[in-house]
Motif scaffolding. Sequence first.
Motif, PDB file in Angstrom:
ATOM      1  N   HIS A   1     -13.451   4.293  -1.216  1.00 55.66           N
ATOM      2  CA  HIS A   1     -11.848   4.248  -1.557  1.00 55.66           C
ATOM      3  C   HIS A   1     -11.481   5.364  -2.264  1.00 55.66           C
ATOM      4  O   HIS A   1     -12.208   5.851  -2.922  1.00 55.66           O
ATOM      5  CB  HIS A   1     -11.148   3.109  -2.252  1.00 55.66           C
ATOM      6  N   SER A   2     -10.443   5.777  -2.003  1.00 56.78           N
ATOM      7  CA  SER A   2      -9.486   6.974  -2.849  1.00 56.78           C
ATOM      8  C   SER A   2      -9.709   6.422  -4.242  1.00 56.78           C
ATOM      9  O   SER A   2      -9.669   7.265  -5.094  1.00 56.78           O
ATOM     10  CB  SER A   2      -8.287   7.081  -2.337  1.00 56.78           C
ATOM     11  N   LYS A   3      -9.255   5.041  -4.517  1.00 57.00           N
ATOM     12  CA  LYS A   3      -9.136   4.787  -5.864  1.00 57.00           C
ATOM     13  C   LYS A   3     -10.575   4.703  -6.647  1.00 57.00           C
ATOM     14  O   LYS A   3     -10.794   4.620  -7.692  1.00 57.00           O
ATOM     15  CB  LYS A   3      -8.686   3.330  -6.030  1.00 57.00           C
ATOM     16  N   CYS A   4     -11.732   4.823  -5.880  1.00 58.14           N
ATOM     17  CA  CYS A   4     -12.963   4.846  -6.543  1.00 58.14           C
ATOM     18  C   CYS A   4     -13.841   6.121  -6.582  1.00 58.14           C
ATOM     19  O   CYS A   4     -14.809   6.577  -7.045  1.00 58.14           O
ATOM     20  CB  CYS A   4     -13.899   3.967  -5.418  1.00 58.14           C
TER      21      CYS A   4
ATOM     22  N   LYS B   1       1.807   1.669  -3.544  1.00 56.64           N
ATOM     23  CA  LYS B   1       0.929   1.952  -4.425  1.00 56.64           C
ATOM     24  C   LYS B   1       0.185   3.338  -4.345  1.00 56.64           C
ATOM     25  O   LYS B   1      -0.094   4.069  -5.194  1.00 56.64           O
ATOM     26  CB  LYS B   1      -0.124   0.990  -4.506  1.00 56.64           C
ATOM     27  N   ASP B   2      -0.223   3.376  -2.817  1.00 57.54           N
ATOM     28  CA  ASP B   2      -0.938   4.707  -2.659  1.00 57.54           C
ATOM     29  C   ASP B   2      -0.345   5.396  -1.339  1.00 57.54           C
ATOM     30  O   ASP B   2      -1.010   5.232  -0.153  1.00 57.54           O
ATOM     31  CB  ASP B   2      -2.521   4.138  -2.154  1.00 57.54           C
TER      32      ASP B   2
ATOM     33  N   GLN C   1       0.850  -1.235  -0.147  1.00 55.24           N
ATOM     34  CA  GLN C   1       0.015   0.009  -0.093  1.00 55.24           C
ATOM     35  C   GLN C   1       0.872   1.240  -0.060  1.00 55.24           C
ATOM     36  O   GLN C   1       0.626   2.290  -0.761  1.00 55.24           O
ATOM     37  CB  GLN C   1      -0.954   0.156   1.289  1.00 55.24           C
TER      38      GLN C   1
ATOM     39  N   GLU D   1      -2.214  12.206  -0.854  1.00 56.46           N
ATOM     40  CA  GLU D   1      -3.428  12.169  -0.982  1.00 56.46           C
ATOM     41  C   GLU D   1      -4.180  13.258  -0.321  1.00 56.46           C
ATOM     42  O   GLU D   1      -3.645  13.861   0.559  1.00 56.46           O
ATOM     43  CB  GLU D   1      -4.345  11.007  -0.427  1.00 56.46           C
TER      44      GLU D   1
ATOM     45  N   GLN E   1      -5.677   1.155   3.720  1.00 56.63           N
ATOM     46  CA  GLN E   1      -6.259   1.824   2.480  1.00 56.63           C
ATOM     47  C   GLN E   1      -6.579   3.393   2.991  1.00 56.63           C
ATOM     48  O   GLN E   1      -7.334   3.473   4.053  1.00 56.63           O
ATOM     49  CB  GLN E   1      -7.454   0.955   1.844  1.00 56.63           C
TER      50      GLN E   1
END
Length: 451
Positions: free
Chosen positions: A178-181, A124-125, A121, A130, A165
């Motif tokens: 999620h931040s990815k969504c 990736k993120d 994580q 963020e 996450q």
Amino acid sequence: MEYDEKLARFRQAHLNPFNKQSGPRQHEQGPGEEAPDVTPEEALPELPAGEPEFRCPERVMDLGLSEDHFSRPVGLFLASDVQQLRQAIEECKQVILELPEQSEKQKDAVVRLIHLRLKLQELKDPNEDEPNIRVLLEHRFYKEKSKSVKQTCDKCNTIIWGLIQTWYTCTGCYYRCHSKCLNLISKPCVSSKVSHQAEYELNICPETGLDSQDYRCAECRAPISLRGVPSEARQCDYTGQYYCSHCHWNDLAVIPARVVHNWDFEPRKVSRCSMRYLALMVSRPVLRLREINPLLFNYVEELVEIRKLRQDILLMKPYFITCREAMEARLLLQLQDRQHFVENDEMYSVQDLLDVHAGRLGCSLTEIHTLFAKHIKLDCERCQAKGFVCELCREGDVLFPFDSHTSVCTDCSAVFHRDCYYDNSTTCPKCARLSLRKQSLLQEPGPDVEA
């Protein structure tokens, strides 16, 4: 001699596994090699003939060689890219499945898997990349700091692993994802609809059929059918439309139309969007019951009682506005959660009706009514001085318009005993005097005007 034999047997049973060149298993030495010197204490005495030779290869395990002491410790990851970490995670998952349930090795493997996912994580993120606030389709998303794993993403319908996450919550409609969504969201924030068009659908389950939706989800437009292929069609009892399983989680909510028309408070299945809208609207006074269903007051006695209490509170309000002690005591703030109760007696919210059905609103409103009446009639001399005397009988105590045994003239707001008011066939005395005065003023001749 007996001691030497026991010592030889003990040493024979605990052979040093690193000394592989000793004894009869010793490899042949070359011509130029010399045998290592062995002290008499290190040399093993020969066992007497006939004595069995003790060989315990299992005892070698006592030295701890079965443990992988040279492996990487948990938390030390040599993998530097995402692909290697993913491969390590899959291998760790396979190891966990193969190990015995509830064993210590399996628990250690689970801890290792968590560390691997944390490392993945981070690659990736990363959290520092963020932003704390994201505005999208009138949603105002704030990055959450909670590490709870009890939340579910409203977009992908999967668990939000708060420990590893990044996730956001809309401050308007409490949409979580999620931040990815975030970039996949297609539905605007329902709080904007509440702000601009705060009204309910008052038709009970207004279904129009799947064909009117082109056999697609009303929200995400995914293909759906009642047969469950490719996705199950789930009906929302509030809108009457059909949704897919990602947009309809079988959440339960009280339907306002069923409450107003049937006095039915049974929760029914609604879509996620409808559930958020109903949750935001539950305390908004947008229901005018006298216009929507006036017969409801004939069948629900509690509503009649609530209406009378609200009317009395509206009659008490002018006393508090002109009373310094009441303003300092902030008596009207007793109804700060139901501000519409001090503005009118017609509008209701769904929460009001829920509390009426449960019996809570009647009790709390009666206590507030008693508190207000006590201040006006007993505690405050200024409010007592604003009372009335029945002008029909001119007897009895001081009257107030919210007393149960009084009647109020709708034209001049004069207060009388109810019995006196209805027994008297004439009109209100105060109104009669005012009308006579007007007539006398109209009949008086005006001043002579000189030609």
